[in-house]
Design a protein around this motif. Structure first.
Motif, short mmCIF file in Angstrom:
data_model
loop_
_atom_site.label_atom_id
_atom_site.label_comp_id
_atom_site.label_asym_id
_atom_site.label_seq_id
_atom_site.Cartn_x
_atom_site.Cartn_y
_atom_site.Cartn_z
N ASP A 189 1.07 -1.18 -0.13
CA ASP A 189 0.05 0.10 -0.10
C ASP A 189 1.02 1.13 0.04
O ASP A 189 -0.16 2.40 0.28
N LEU A 190 1.72 0.94 -0.08
CA LEU A 190 2.98 2.54 -0.51
C LEU A 190 3.27 2.25 -1.36
O LEU A 190 3.09 1.69 -2.28
N TYR A 191 3.61 4.01 -1.92
CA TYR A 191 4.90 4.35 -3.09
C TYR A 191 3.22 4.92 -4.70
O TYR A 191 3.63 5.22 -5.18
N ARG A 192 1.89 4.69 -3.96
CA ARG A 192 0.90 4.84 -5.57
C ARG A 192 1.42 6.64 -5.65
O ARG A 192 1.19 6.57 -6.61
N ASN A 193 2.20 7.63 -4.38
CA ASN A 193 1.94 9.06 -5.22
C ASN A 193 3.30 8.42 -5.93
O ASN A 193 3.70 9.93 -6.09
N TYR A 194 4.60 7.55 -6.26
CA TYR A 194 5.75 8.49 -6.56
C TYR A 194 5.02 8.04 -8.21
O TYR A 194 4.24 7.59 -9.16
N PRO A 195 5.49 9.73 -9.12
CA PRO A 195 4.60 9.87 -9.83
C PRO A 195 5.73 9.28 -11.37
O PRO A 195 4.90 9.43 -12.65
N HIS A 196 5.94 8.42 -11.35
CA HIS A 196 7.00 7.57 -12.00
C HIS A 196 6.59 5.92 -11.93
O HIS A 196 6.11 5.86 -10.96
N VAL A 197 6.59 5.07 -12.69
CA VAL A 197 6.78 3.90 -12.92
C VAL A 197 8.26 3.53 -12.37
O VAL A 197 8.80 3.61 -13.07
N GLY A 198 8.58 2.61 -11.12
CA GLY A 198 9.85 2.12 -11.06
C GLY A 198 10.35 0.75 -9.89
O GLY A 198 8.93 0.63 -10.10
N VAL A 199 11.22 0.68 -9.60
CA VAL A 199 11.80 -1.02 -9.27
C VAL A 199 11.86 -0.12 -7.65
O VAL A 199 12.60 0.55 -7.43
N LEU A 200 12.04 -1.54 -6.98
CA LEU A 200 12.36 -0.88 -5.44
C LEU A 200 13.79 -1.87 -5.29
O LEU A 200 14.05 -2.25 -6.15
N HIS A 201 14.78 -1.24 -5.09
CA HIS A 201 15.52 -1.68 -4.21
C HIS A 201 15.44 -3.68 -3.72
O HIS A 201 14.50 -3.59 -2.97
#
Ligand code: IMP
Ligand code: MG
Length: 180
Positions: free
Chosen positions: A163-175
């Motif tokens: 439920d985190l990172y929905r507001n990150y503006p790009h599509v990305g990959v986590l560490h």
């Protein structure tokens, strides 16, 4: 939040440009029957995509919401999709465009498409921002696809991990150490 992201896969500017193209494709598809159109976003992952997409769609439309959970809590492996919110509007006899963030294993869309068909829409099409073509099954039809991506767990632009990172503006990959 930024510190958790290993890399950007699709930049917000690319997403914005592709959304305009997708909106044009969708507008052309529904040009002749826009009075009976209902968009059905699958919550919560599709909300950012939906909000951007519909502002480029000059069509008369209603929204009906449905919520399904596939990746409960802190996992990147899908469970059986669970309906959390039943469809909020009547779609009988209407042209339905399902909107989801990503077509991965296809379980979510298979289930929601079947649920929509039971309610006798006039037509049913599906739009997704992302698709993992290596995994997407042949029996789940999607008419509008933003980007095909490799088989990676991605976050941002509506997509979450726990439920985190929905507001990150790009599509990305986590560490990698942040996911199991
Ligand atoms: P599917 O049922 O496996 O196709 O997965 C569809 C749903 O799972 C999507 O609507 C997303 O909410 C979630 N999902 C699938 N892949 C990812 C991912 O890479 N990142 C975040 N959420 C995902
Ligand atoms: Mg989702």
């Amino acid at each position: 939040m930024e510190a958790d992201i290993a890399r950007i896969l699709i930049h917000s500017s690319e997403i914005a440009a592709r959304n305009r193209e997708l909106a044009n494709e969708i507008a052309a598809h529904y040009a002749d029957h826009d009075s009976g159109l209902t968009l059905v976003p699958i919550l919560s992952g599709s909300i950012v995509f939906l909000a951007d997409l519909i502002r480029h769609l000059p069509l008369k439309m209603k929204l009906a919401l449905v919520q399904v959970s596939t990746y409960p809590g802190a996992t990147t492996r899908p469970a059986d999709p669970k309906t959390i919110l039943e469809l909020t509007g009547d779609i009988e006899g209407r042209h339905v465009l399902l909107v989801d963030d990503i077509l991965d294993s296809g379980r979510t869309l298979r289930r929601v498409q079947a649920m929509i068909r039971e309610r006798n829409p006039r037509s049913l099409s599906t739009a997704v921002l992302l698709r993992k073509p290596d995994k997407a099954p042949d029996d789940v039809m999607v008419e509008f696809v933003g980007f095909d991506i490799e088989d990676l767990f991605v976050i941002g632009y509506g997509l979450d991990y726990n439920d985190l990172y929905r507001n990150y503006p790009h599509v990305g990959v986590l560490h990698p150490e942040l996911t199991p």
